[in-house]
Design a protein around this motif. Structure first.
Motif, PDB file in Angstrom:
ATOM      1  N   VAL A 186     -21.718 -41.404  29.334  1.00  0.00           N
ATOM      2  CA  VAL A 186     -22.089 -42.599  29.966  1.00  0.00           C
ATOM      3  C   VAL A 186     -22.099 -43.753  29.054  1.00  0.00           C
ATOM      4  CG1 VAL A 186     -23.720 -43.921  31.563  1.00  0.00           C
ATOM      5  CG2 VAL A 186     -23.261 -41.714  32.110  1.00  0.00           C
ATOM      6  N   VAL A 187     -21.174 -44.860  29.338  1.00  0.00           N
ATOM      7  CA  VAL A 187     -21.257 -45.865  28.000  1.00  0.00           C
ATOM      8  C   VAL A 187     -21.634 -47.179  28.865  1.00  0.00           C
ATOM      9  CG1 VAL A 187     -19.662 -47.195  26.666  1.00  0.00           C
ATOM     10  CG2 VAL A 187     -19.358 -44.818  26.973  1.00  0.00           C
ATOM     11  N   HIS A 188     -22.542 -47.983  28.127  1.00  0.00           N
ATOM     12  CA  HIS A 188     -23.182 -48.890  28.541  1.00  0.00           C
ATOM     13  C   HIS A 188     -23.566 -49.938  27.739  1.00  0.00           C
ATOM     14  CE1 HIS A 188     -24.530 -52.124  31.675  1.00  0.00           C
ATOM     15  NE2 HIS A 188     -25.627 -51.656  31.601  1.00  0.00           N
ATOM     16  N   ARG A 189     -23.487 -51.282  27.668  1.00  0.00           N
ATOM     17  CA  ARG A 189     -23.982 -51.884  26.544  1.00  0.00           C
ATOM     18  C   ARG A 189     -25.450 -52.195  26.412  1.00  0.00           C
ATOM     19  NH1 ARG A 189     -22.222 -55.237  30.785  1.00  0.00           N
ATOM     20  NH2 ARG A 189     -23.521 -56.962  31.153  1.00  0.00           N
ATOM     21  N   ARG A 190     -26.297 -51.660  27.363  1.00  0.00           N
ATOM     22  CA  ARG A 190     -27.658 -51.678  27.278  1.00  0.00           C
ATOM     23  C   ARG A 190     -28.345 -50.313  27.865  1.00  0.00           C
ATOM     24  NH1 ARG A 190     -29.654 -56.317  31.112  1.00  0.00           N
ATOM     25  NH2 ARG A 190     -28.276 -55.160  32.508  1.00  0.00           N
ATOM     26  N   ASP A 191     -29.541 -50.336  27.375  1.00  0.00           N
ATOM     27  CA  ASP A 191     -30.138 -49.199  28.038  1.00  0.00           C
ATOM     28  C   ASP A 191     -30.972 -49.292  29.398  1.00  0.00           C
ATOM     29  OD1 ASP A 191     -32.341 -50.807  27.182  1.00  0.00           O
ATOM     30  OD2 ASP A 191     -33.254 -49.169  25.861  1.00  0.00           O
ATOM     31  N   LYS A 192     -30.731 -50.521  29.869  1.00  0.00           N
ATOM     32  CA  LYS A 192     -31.152 -50.602  31.443  1.00  0.00           C
ATOM     33  C   LYS A 192     -29.882 -50.786  32.224  1.00  0.00           C
ATOM     34  CE  LYS A 192     -35.207 -51.664  30.017  1.00  0.00           C
ATOM     35  NZ  LYS A 192     -36.408 -50.810  30.204  1.00  0.00           N
ATOM     36  N   PHE A 193     -30.159 -50.010  33.509  1.00  0.00           N
ATOM     37  CA  PHE A 193     -28.926 -50.070  34.561  1.00  0.00           C
ATOM     38  C   PHE A 193     -29.398 -50.786  36.016  1.00  0.00           C
ATOM     39  CE2 PHE A 193     -28.495 -46.392  31.571  1.00  0.00           C
ATOM     40  CZ  PHE A 193     -26.903 -46.395  31.295  1.00  0.00           C
ATOM     41  N   PRO A 217     -26.634 -48.466  22.988  1.00  0.00           N
ATOM     42  CA  PRO A 217     -25.851 -49.420  23.714  1.00  0.00           C
ATOM     43  C   PRO A 217     -24.501 -49.573  23.183  1.00  0.00           C
ATOM     44  CG  PRO A 217     -27.448 -50.562  21.894  1.00  0.00           C
ATOM     45  CD  PRO A 217     -27.689 -48.809  22.099  1.00  0.00           C
ATOM     46  N   TYR A 218     -23.515 -49.159  23.760  1.00  0.00           N
ATOM     47  CA  TYR A 218     -22.142 -49.135  23.320  1.00  0.00           C
ATOM     48  C   TYR A 218     -21.027 -50.049  24.186  1.00  0.00           C
ATOM     49  CZ  TYR A 218     -22.498 -45.691  19.377  1.00  0.00           C
ATOM     50  OH  TYR A 218     -22.821 -45.362  17.989  1.00  0.00           O
ATOM     51  N   GLN A 219     -20.199 -50.202  23.966  1.00  0.00           N
ATOM     52  CA  GLN A 219     -18.926 -50.754  24.937  1.00  0.00           C
ATOM     53  C   GLN A 219     -17.562 -50.122  24.347  1.00  0.00           C
ATOM     54  OE1 GLN A 219     -19.200 -55.129  24.426  1.00  0.00           O
ATOM     55  NE2 GLN A 219     -18.733 -55.007  22.074  1.00  0.00           N
ATOM     56  N   LEU A 220     -16.691 -50.165  25.399  1.00  0.00           N
ATOM     57  CA  LEU A 220     -15.520 -49.537  24.983  1.00  0.00           C
ATOM     58  C   LEU A 220     -14.613 -50.423  24.216  1.00  0.00           C
ATOM     59  CD1 LEU A 220     -14.206 -49.042  28.886  1.00  0.00           C
ATOM     60  CD2 LEU A 220     -15.440 -47.600  27.248  1.00  0.00           C
ATOM     61  N   SER A 231      -6.752 -38.587  25.764  1.00  0.00           N
ATOM     62  CA  SER A 231      -7.272 -37.542  24.715  1.00  0.00           C
ATOM     63  C   SER A 231      -9.083 -38.153  24.266  1.00  0.00           C
ATOM     64  CB  SER A 231      -6.490 -37.061  23.673  1.00  0.00           C
ATOM     65  OG  SER A 231      -6.347 -38.370  22.771  1.00  0.00           O
ATOM     66  N   GLY A 232      -9.095 -39.241  24.277  1.00  0.00           N
ATOM     67  CA  GLY A 232     -10.220 -39.939  23.780  1.00  0.00           C
ATOM     68  C   GLY A 232     -10.492 -41.161  24.063  1.00  0.00           C
ATOM     69  N   VAL A 233     -11.732 -41.747  24.048  1.00  0.00           N
ATOM     70  CA  VAL A 233     -11.946 -43.321  24.130  1.00  0.00           C
ATOM     71  C   VAL A 233     -12.908 -43.599  23.005  1.00  0.00           C
ATOM     72  CG1 VAL A 233     -13.236 -44.645  25.763  1.00  0.00           C
ATOM     73  CG2 VAL A 233     -12.215 -42.777  26.769  1.00  0.00           C
ATOM     74  N   SER A 234     -12.476 -44.552  22.550  1.00  0.00           N
ATOM     75  CA  SER A 234     -13.167 -45.229  21.401  1.00  0.00           C
ATOM     76  C   SER A 234     -14.102 -46.210  21.870  1.00  0.00           C
ATOM     77  CB  SER A 234     -12.074 -45.977  20.351  1.00  0.00           C
ATOM     78  OG  SER A 234     -13.032 -46.437  19.400  1.00  0.00           O
ATOM     79  N   VAL A 235     -15.444 -45.974  21.310  1.00  0.00           N
ATOM     80  CA  VAL A 235     -16.519 -46.912  21.441  1.00  0.00           C
ATOM     81  C   VAL A 235     -16.982 -47.487  20.657  1.00  0.00           C
ATOM     82  CG1 VAL A 235     -16.953 -45.667  23.724  1.00  0.00           C
ATOM     83  CG2 VAL A 235     -18.095 -45.071  21.662  1.00  0.00           C
ATOM     84  N   LYS A 236     -17.717 -48.736  20.617  1.00  0.00           N
ATOM     85  CA  LYS A 236     -18.145 -49.534  19.536  1.00  0.00           C
ATOM     86  C   LYS A 236     -19.724 -49.938  19.991  1.00  0.00           C
ATOM     87  CE  LYS A 236     -16.422 -53.674  18.772  1.00  0.00           C
ATOM     88  NZ  LYS A 236     -15.682 -54.724  18.350  1.00  0.00           N
ATOM     89  N   SER A 237     -20.432 -49.816  18.865  1.00  0.00           N
ATOM     90  CA  SER A 237     -22.065 -50.329  19.089  1.00  0.00           C
ATOM     91  C   SER A 237     -22.029 -51.721  18.716  1.00  0.00           C
ATOM     92  CB  SER A 237     -22.766 -49.526  18.097  1.00  0.00           C
ATOM     93  OG  SER A 237     -22.636 -49.919  16.658  1.00  0.00           O
ATOM     94  N   MET A 238     -23.162 -52.233  19.092  1.00  0.00           N
ATOM     95  CA  MET A 238     -23.554 -53.619  18.780  1.00  0.00           C
ATOM     96  C   MET A 238     -23.310 -54.162  17.425  1.00  0.00           C
ATOM     97  SD  MET A 238     -23.949 -54.459  22.121  1.00  0.00           S
ATOM     98  CE  MET A 238     -22.782 -53.212  22.429  1.00  0.00           C
ATOM     99  N   GLY A 240     -21.003 -52.726  15.456  1.00  0.00           N
ATOM    100  CA  GLY A 240     -19.758 -52.463  14.909  1.00  0.00           C
ATOM    101  C   GLY A 240     -19.414 -51.278  14.797  1.00  0.00           C
ATOM    102  N   ALA A 241     -20.278 -50.201  14.769  1.00  0.00           N
ATOM    103  CA  ALA A 241     -20.078 -48.783  14.156  1.00  0.00           C
ATOM    104  C   ALA A 241     -19.011 -48.027  15.354  1.00  0.00           C
ATOM    105  CB  ALA A 241     -21.184 -47.957  14.229  1.00  0.00           C
ATOM    106  N   LEU A 242     -17.929 -47.567  15.106  1.00  0.00           N
ATOM    107  CA  LEU A 242     -17.129 -46.959  16.073  1.00  0.00           C
ATOM    108  C   LEU A 242     -17.466 -45.654  16.096  1.00  0.00           C
ATOM    109  CD1 LEU A 242     -13.885 -48.755  14.712  1.00  0.00           C
ATOM    110  CD2 LEU A 242     -15.026 -49.010  16.751  1.00  0.00           C
ATOM    111  N   ARG A 243     -17.094 -44.819  17.295  1.00  0.00           N
ATOM    112  CA  ARG A 243     -16.968 -43.649  17.601  1.00  0.00           C
ATOM    113  C   ARG A 243     -16.093 -43.335  18.648  1.00  0.00           C
ATOM    114  NH1 ARG A 243     -22.411 -40.760  20.946  1.00  0.00           N
ATOM    115  NH2 ARG A 243     -21.349 -38.506  20.967  1.00  0.00           N
ATOM    116  N   THR A 244     -15.453 -41.984  18.525  1.00  0.00           N
ATOM    117  CA  THR A 244     -14.350 -41.548  19.605  1.00  0.00           C
ATOM    118  C   THR A 244     -15.102 -40.499  20.448  1.00  0.00           C
ATOM    119  OG1 THR A 244     -12.763 -42.383  18.172  1.00  0.00           O
ATOM    120  CG2 THR A 244     -12.242 -40.634  19.772  1.00  0.00           C
ATOM    121  N   LEU A 245     -15.188 -40.679  21.798  1.00  0.00           N
ATOM    122  CA  LEU A 245     -15.532 -39.502  22.634  1.00  0.00           C
ATOM    123  C   LEU A 245     -14.421 -38.940  23.065  1.00  0.00           C
ATOM    124  CD1 LEU A 245     -17.714 -42.027  24.810  1.00  0.00           C
ATOM    125  CD2 LEU A 245     -18.443 -40.492  22.571  1.00  0.00           C
ATOM    126  N   PRO A 246     -14.319 -37.464  23.060  1.00  0.00           N
ATOM    127  CA  PRO A 246     -13.259 -36.763  23.506  1.00  0.00           C
ATOM    128  C   PRO A 246     -13.412 -36.747  25.126  1.00  0.00           C
ATOM    129  CG  PRO A 246     -15.034 -35.214  22.870  1.00  0.00           C
ATOM    130  CD  PRO A 246     -15.364 -36.569  22.378  1.00  0.00           C
TER     131      PRO A 246
END
Length: 343
Positions: A186-193, A217-220, A231-238, A240-246
């Motif tokens: 679950v990717v969301h830019r905040r920890d509140k929903f 907090p991450y965004q697509l 095969s994967g979705v790249s996300v970026k933290s607030m 600028g740190a990048l991460r790829t989710l399988p």
């Protein structure tokens, strides 16, 4: 009255929109001996429930702890059936004109003409479409890997899924699909929903088991894959740190783009993309034209489906004064009056 003469359909009331609130209005009007025609741009009744999330569980219908959207629509269709509504589907109302007689004339995109004594606009959010995330190359995955609705839960069995968004749809589907998916991010830019607290609690409880991972907090940031298969979705933290989710699927729930379409040209009192109404009757500034459900607005409006049902009842009783002017009416509960054809 429902009839057709001289290539014009005649209905007591024309309801624009065959979503859940429009369908319930058929029942409420029918109980007052008022017959309806229902117009919708989609090829089937149900509105967003049918077009966007037929298998989505709905939790705030009284008497149903949970009901799938498609089952709710079928129940509403069955509830309206005794009053024999005439459905004009796969066409959009493009013109609304007040006649010298005081009636209204509607014309649709395929030339259908409907004369009626009152109009109920139950068009949800008007013409709608999903808000797509601005990701390069997204279109090539939209046929099978990137989704803006869930038509069939089984399509996601044993899959790794990224769900992006922070509203009810994101949270509800995270909970629902966790029953059959291998892993959900679950990717969301905040920890509140912006969702029902109980559903957020359920999601957090499942996350504690590891079946759901909260990526906040991450965004697509991007999508990866080949031949239209993700095969994967790249996300970026607030920061600028990048991460790829399988992932084999991306569910992007960023709401709907709302456009009133032809409704905007009908001289109604608009507030943004909504129609202002008198709260007690749901009547607009045009006498004989009413608005209910998500498209209607008034002070302290709650966009809940059960509020839309209540608005349908309020509009129906106000419309009765138009259809049967001056006739005394003694209100009866449905439990005492019954429904035509009921055992």
């Amino acid at each position: 009255m429902t009839m057709m003469q001289s290539n014009i359909h005649y209905h007591d009331v024309a309801i624009i929109g065959a979503g859940p609130v429009g369908l319930f209005a058929v029942f409420e009007l029918g109980m007052l001996n008022i017959r309806c025609g229902v117009i919708d741009s989609l090829p089937a009744i149900g509105g967003q429930c049918t077009a966007l999330y037929p298998e989505k569980p709905i939790y705030d219908i009284p008497g149903f702890p949970s009901i799938a959207a498609t089952d709710l629509i079928e129940n509403l269709r069955e509830q309206a059936a005794p009053f024999d509504p005439h459905y004009h589907l796969n066409q959009q109302v493009v013109k609304l004109e007040k006649l010298d007689s005081g009636n209204w004339l509607l014309e649709t995109s395929i030339g259908t003409k409907i004369e009626t004594k009152a109009v109920v606009i139950a068009a949800g959010c008007g013409a709608f479409g999903p808000n797509r995330p601005p990701l390069d190359g997204l279109e090539q995955y939209e046929k099978g890997s990137v989704h803006y609705m869930v038509a069939r839960r089984e399509d996601f069995r044993d899959a790794e899924i990224v769900i992006a968004g922070g509203g009810d749809s994101a949270v509800d589907w995270a909970v629902s699909l966790s029953e059959l998916a291998r892993k959900i991010y679950v990717v969301h830019r905040r920890d509140k929903f912006r969702a029902a607290p109980e559903m957020v609690n359920q999601m957090q409880t499942i996350a504690a088991t590891g079946k759901i991972e909260m990526v906040v907090p991450y965004q697509l940031d991007g999508v990866e894959g080949a031949d239209g298969k993700l095969s994967g979705v790249s996300v970026k933290s607030m920061d600028g740190a990048l991460r790829t989710l399988p992932a084999q699927h991306l569910l992007a729930f960023f709401g709907l783009s709302m456009e009133l379409g032809p409704i905007a040209d009908w001289g109604l009192n608009l507030t943004g993309s909504h129609i202002a109404v008198e709260r007690g009757t749901m009547e607009t500034n045009a006498k004989g034209v009413f608005a209910i459900g998500d498209i209607a607005t008034y002070e302290h409006k709650l966009k809940l489906i059960l509020c839309g049902f209540s608005e349908a009842a309020a509009a129906a009783h106000a419309i009765r004064e138009i259809i049967y002017p001056g006739q005394a009416y003694h209100f009866e509960y449905s439990t005492s009056r019954g429904v035509p054809g009921a055992a």
